[in-house]
Design a protein around this motif. Structure first.
Motif, PDB file in Angstrom:
ATOM      1  N   GLU A  24       0.825  -1.207   0.000  1.00 41.90           N
ATOM      2  CA  GLU A  24       0.000   0.000   0.000  1.00 41.90           C
ATOM      3  C   GLU A  24       0.862   1.261   0.000  1.00 41.90           C
ATOM      4  O   GLU A  24       0.559   2.227  -0.711  1.00 41.90           O
ATOM      5  CB  GLU A  24      -0.940  -0.016   1.201  1.00 41.90           C
ATOM      6  N   ARG A  25       1.946   1.259   0.773  1.00 43.84           N
ATOM      7  CA  ARG A  25       2.860   2.417   0.765  1.00 43.84           C
ATOM      8  C   ARG A  25       3.486   2.606  -0.616  1.00 43.84           C
ATOM      9  O   ARG A  25       3.580   3.730  -1.126  1.00 43.84           O
ATOM     10  CB  ARG A  25       3.954   2.237   1.822  1.00 43.84           C
ATOM     11  N   THR A  26       3.923   1.507  -1.235  1.00 44.53           N
ATOM     12  CA  THR A  26       4.524   1.570  -2.569  1.00 44.53           C
ATOM     13  C   THR A  26       3.518   2.065  -3.604  1.00 44.53           C
ATOM     14  O   THR A  26       3.832   2.930  -4.431  1.00 44.53           O
ATOM     15  CB  THR A  26       5.058   0.179  -2.970  1.00 44.53           C
ATOM     16  N   ILE A  27       2.319   1.524  -3.551  1.00 47.23           N
ATOM     17  CA  ILE A  27       1.257   1.917  -4.490  1.00 47.23           C
ATOM     18  C   ILE A  27       0.891   3.385  -4.290  1.00 47.23           C
ATOM     19  O   ILE A  27       0.749   4.141  -5.256  1.00 47.23           O
ATOM     20  CB  ILE A  27       0.027   1.004  -4.327  1.00 47.23           C
ATOM     21  N   ALA A  28       0.744   3.803  -3.046  1.00 49.23           N
ATOM     22  CA  ALA A  28       0.391   5.199  -2.761  1.00 49.23           C
ATOM     23  C   ALA A  28       1.457   6.153  -3.287  1.00 49.23           C
ATOM     24  O   ALA A  28       1.136   7.211  -3.844  1.00 49.23           O
ATOM     25  CB  ALA A  28       0.183   5.401  -1.259  1.00 49.23           C
ATOM     26  N   ALA A  29       2.731   5.784  -3.136  1.00 47.26           N
ATOM     27  CA  ALA A  29       3.814   6.628  -3.649  1.00 47.26           C
ATOM     28  C   ALA A  29       3.754   6.727  -5.167  1.00 47.26           C
ATOM     29  O   ALA A  29       3.947   7.815  -5.737  1.00 47.26           O
ATOM     30  CB  ALA A  29       5.170   6.075  -3.205  1.00 47.26           C
ATOM     31  N   ALA A  30       3.464   5.617  -5.842  1.00 44.22           N
ATOM     32  CA  ALA A  30       3.356   5.633  -7.307  1.00 44.22           C
ATOM     33  C   ALA A  30       2.175   6.481  -7.757  1.00 44.22           C
ATOM     34  O   ALA A  30       2.280   7.259  -8.713  1.00 44.22           O
ATOM     35  CB  ALA A  30       3.222   4.212  -7.842  1.00 44.22           C
ATOM     36  N   VAL A  31       1.052   6.360  -7.067  1.00 40.61           N
ATOM     37  CA  VAL A  31      -0.148   7.134  -7.408  1.00 40.61           C
ATOM     38  C   VAL A  31       0.113   8.621  -7.196  1.00 40.61           C
ATOM     39  O   VAL A  31      -0.235   9.449  -8.038  1.00 40.61           O
ATOM     40  CB  VAL A  31      -1.355   6.644  -6.571  1.00 40.61           C
ATOM     41  N   GLU A  32       0.763   8.952  -6.083  1.00 46.91           N
ATOM     42  CA  GLU A  32       1.075  10.360  -5.806  1.00 46.91           C
ATOM     43  C   GLU A  32       2.057  10.917  -6.825  1.00 46.91           C
ATOM     44  O   GLU A  32       1.868  12.021  -7.342  1.00 46.91           O
ATOM     45  CB  GLU A  32       1.648  10.504  -4.400  1.00 46.91           C
ATOM     46  N   ALA A  33       3.100  10.149  -7.138  1.00 49.26           N
ATOM     47  CA  ALA A  33       4.102  10.616  -8.107  1.00 49.26           C
ATOM     48  C   ALA A  33       3.487  10.843  -9.482  1.00 49.26           C
ATOM     49  O   ALA A  33       3.861  11.781 -10.189  1.00 49.26           O
ATOM     50  CB  ALA A  33       5.247   9.615  -8.204  1.00 49.26           C
ATOM     51  N   ALA A  34       2.534   9.991  -9.855  1.00 51.68           N
ATOM     52  CA  ALA A  34       1.876  10.122 -11.155  1.00 51.68           C
ATOM     53  C   ALA A  34       0.768  11.175 -11.131  1.00 51.68           C
ATOM     54  O   ALA A  34       0.266  11.584 -12.185  1.00 51.68           O
ATOM     55  CB  ALA A  34       1.301   8.772 -11.588  1.00 51.68           C
ATOM     56  N   GLY A  35       0.367  11.603  -9.936  1.00 52.22           N
ATOM     57  CA  GLY A  35      -0.691  12.609  -9.815  1.00 52.22           C
ATOM     58  C   GLY A  35      -2.033  12.129 -10.328  1.00 52.22           C
ATOM     59  O   GLY A  35      -2.788  12.894 -10.909  1.00 52.22           O
ATOM     60  N   VAL A  36      -2.331  10.841 -10.082  1.00 52.96           N
ATOM     61  CA  VAL A  36      -3.553  10.268 -10.668  1.00 52.96           C
ATOM     62  C   VAL A  36      -4.618   9.910  -9.649  1.00 52.96           C
ATOM     63  O   VAL A  36      -5.610   9.282  -9.996  1.00 52.96           O
ATOM     64  CB  VAL A  36      -3.241   9.022 -11.529  1.00 52.96           C
ATOM     65  N   GLY A  37      -4.451  10.283  -8.394  1.00 52.03           N
ATOM     66  CA  GLY A  37      -5.489   9.963  -7.427  1.00 52.03           C
ATOM     67  C   GLY A  37      -4.957   9.848  -6.018  1.00 52.03           C
ATOM     68  O   GLY A  37      -3.922  10.410  -5.677  1.00 52.03           O
ATOM     69  N   GLU A  38      -5.685   9.068  -5.213  1.00 49.73           N
ATOM     70  CA  GLU A  38      -5.361   8.919  -3.800  1.00 49.73           C
ATOM     71  C   GLU A  38      -5.682   7.505  -3.350  1.00 49.73           C
ATOM     72  O   GLU A  38      -6.770   6.994  -3.596  1.00 49.73           O
ATOM     73  CB  GLU A  38      -6.200   9.906  -2.989  1.00 49.73           C
ATOM     74  N   VAL A  39      -4.719   6.871  -2.689  1.00 47.77           N
ATOM     75  CA  VAL A  39      -4.967   5.585  -2.042  1.00 47.77           C
ATOM     76  C   VAL A  39      -5.522   5.911  -0.668  1.00 47.77           C
ATOM     77  O   VAL A  39      -4.915   6.658   0.099  1.00 47.77           O
ATOM     78  CB  VAL A  39      -3.682   4.735  -1.944  1.00 47.77           C
ATOM     79  N   ASP A  40      -6.700   5.372  -0.372  1.00 46.59           N
ATOM     80  CA  ASP A  40      -7.434   5.786   0.819  1.00 46.59           C
ATOM     81  C   ASP A  40      -7.400   4.763   1.948  1.00 46.59           C
ATOM     82  O   ASP A  40      -8.075   4.926   2.937  1.00 46.59           O
ATOM     83  CB  ASP A  40      -8.880   6.098   0.433  1.00 46.59           C
ATOM     84  N   GLY A  41      -6.665   3.678   1.811  1.00 41.87           N
ATOM     85  CA  GLY A  41      -6.556   2.747   2.917  1.00 41.87           C
ATOM     86  C   GLY A  41      -7.022   1.352   2.568  1.00 41.87           C
ATOM     87  O   GLY A  41      -7.186   0.995   1.400  1.00 41.87           O
ATOM     88  N   ASN A  42      -7.248   0.569   3.633  1.00 47.97           N
ATOM     89  CA  ASN A  42      -7.594  -0.827   3.458  1.00 47.97           C
ATOM     90  C   ASN A  42      -8.576  -1.255   4.528  1.00 47.97           C
ATOM     91  O   ASN A  42      -8.832  -0.522   5.486  1.00 47.97           O
ATOM     92  CB  ASN A  42      -6.328  -1.686   3.522  1.00 47.97           C
ATOM     93  N   GLU A  43      -9.078  -2.451   4.340  1.00 47.97           N
ATOM     94  CA  GLU A  43      -9.987  -3.048   5.319  1.00 47.97           C
ATOM     95  C   GLU A  43      -9.754  -4.556   5.321  1.00 47.97           C
ATOM     96  O   GLU A  43      -9.800  -5.190   4.267  1.00 47.97           O
ATOM     97  CB  GLU A  43     -11.424  -2.729   4.924  1.00 47.97           C
ATOM     98  N   PHE A  44      -9.484  -5.119   6.485  1.00 44.75           N
ATOM     99  CA  PHE A  44      -9.297  -6.555   6.645  1.00 44.75           C
ATOM    100  C   PHE A  44     -10.543  -7.151   7.287  1.00 44.75           C
ATOM    101  O   PHE A  44     -11.105  -6.564   8.206  1.00 44.75           O
ATOM    102  CB  PHE A  44      -8.102  -6.847   7.560  1.00 44.75           C
ATOM    103  N   GLY A  45     -10.945  -8.327   6.826  1.00 42.72           N
ATOM    104  CA  GLY A  45     -12.059  -9.031   7.445  1.00 42.72           C
ATOM    105  C   GLY A  45     -12.674 -10.040   6.502  1.00 42.72           C
ATOM    106  O   GLY A  45     -12.530  -9.934   5.281  1.00 42.72           O
ATOM    107  N   GLY A  46     -13.326 -11.024   7.066  1.00 47.42           N
ATOM    108  CA  GLY A  46     -14.019 -12.016   6.254  1.00 47.42           C
ATOM    109  C   GLY A  46     -13.096 -12.802   5.342  1.00 47.42           C
ATOM    110  O   GLY A  46     -13.505 -13.238   4.274  1.00 47.42           O
TER     111      GLY A  46
END
Length: 90
Positions: A24-46
């Motif tokens: 998630e940290r790696t993906i968020a950095a790529a998304v931020e560097a590309a200026g294409v959006g925002e990674v908003d987190g995760n949810e574990f369960g089920g």
């Protein structure tokens, strides 16, 4: 964009959590560097983890996130692309 991965039972294992957090940290950095959006987190369960990201152009966002998502060692169950501007929650 919503990406779901199967982990097994319950909330998964601590080593699985560590892999998801690092990806998630790696993906968020790529998304931020590309200026294409925002990674908003995760949810574990089920027995799965869900990673959330937002941007009106879902296809472009997914293209930037795809390498990081595919690098996770879990079976990618499903990716949902939602198009257009969604209202912000307050």
């Amino acid at each position: 964009m919503i990406a779901r991965f199967h982990l097994g039972g319950g909330l998964g294992e601590s080593d699985q959590w560590a892999l998801v957090f690092e990806a998630e940290r790696t993906i968020a950095a790529a998304v931020e560097a590309a200026g294409v959006g925002e990674v908003d987190g995760n949810e574990f369960g089920g027995g799965e983890v869900v990673i959330f990201a937002y941007r009106p152009d879902a296809k472009t966002l997914y293209r930037v996130m795809e390498p990081g998502l595919r690098a996770l060692p879990f079976r990618l169950a499903r990716v949902v692309l939602r198009h257009g501007n969604l209202p912000m929650m307050s």
